[in-house]
Scaffold this active site. Structure first.
Site: not given
Ligand code: AR6
Length: 169
Positions: A32, A34, A122
């Site tokens: 994601g 991260d 999310t």
């Molecule tokens: N820029 C902005 N937002 C983004 C991007 C980006 N490049 N890529 C994804 N999103 P997530 P979580 C959005 O899954 O739910 C990781 O493996 C995405 O659409 O990134 O907090 C970490 O290491 C979503 O709305 O984070 C943790 O293990 C939002 O970012 C876990 O995921 C959050 O999605 C955290 O899960």
């Protein structure tokens, strides 16, 4: 008054003093947003995350730590750990609110004026988007600061963009 902006897109392309990462408690990267932040920011970010781990251990849910932003167009990255949604609305909401509060406090302590947030929890962590958006906007609106001037909510997916558009009308 704190200004709030909504931007659709990739947070690694956003210019702000600090960008927030939706990390996990290991602080060692993941998928994601991260994954995107570590890829675009370079190895320096991971090196500092490892130093933090060695110093204080894992980062607890709701808490936040800061590193360099490496190659990103920001001065710092704040890594905060959102809750994994498990259906316990009260507890998960409190923890998500803490992510925003603690990130804002940390940015303030570093004298930073602009901060960009992704929609923490999310994605992979499955927090209901509407509820998460409400919490994020409430926390930012309730945060009184003489230092932070602008908060940018960066929405990556259409659903979050629609939710934030409505919330910020
Ligand atoms: N820029 C902005 N937002 C983004 C991007 C980006 N490049 N890529 C994804 N999103 P997530 P979580 C959005 O899954 O739910 C990781 O493996 C995405 O659409 O990134 O907090 C970490 O290491 C979503 O709305 O984070 C943790 O293990 C939002 O970012 C876990 O995921 C959050 O999605 C955290 O899960």
């Amino acid at each position: 008054m704190l200004k709030i902006e909504l931007v659709k897109g990739d947070i690694t392309k956003i210019k702000a003093d600090v960008m927030v990462n939706a990390a996990n408690s290991s602080l060692l990267g993941g998928g994601g947003v991260d994954g995107a932040i570590h890829r675009a920011g370079g190895k320096q970010i991971l090196d500092e995350c490892i130093e933090i781990r060695n110093r204080q251990g894992k980062c607890k849910t709701g808490e936040a730590v800061v590193t360099t932003a490496g190659n990103l167009p920001a001065k710092y990255v704040i890594h905060t750990v959102g809750p994994v949604w498990n259906g316990n609305e009260e507890k998960c909401s409190e923890l998500l609110a803490n992510c925003y509060k603690n990130s804002l406090k940390l940015a303030e302590s570093l004298d930073l004026k602009t901060i960009a947030f992704p929609n923490i929890s999310t994605g992979i962590y499955r927090f209901p988007k509407e509820l998460a958006g409400n919490i994020a906007v409430d926390e930012v609106k309730n945060f009184k600061s003489d230092i932070i001037e602008k908060v940018i909510f960066v929405c990556f997916d259409d659903e979050n963009e629609e939710i934030y558009k409505k919330l910020l009308q």
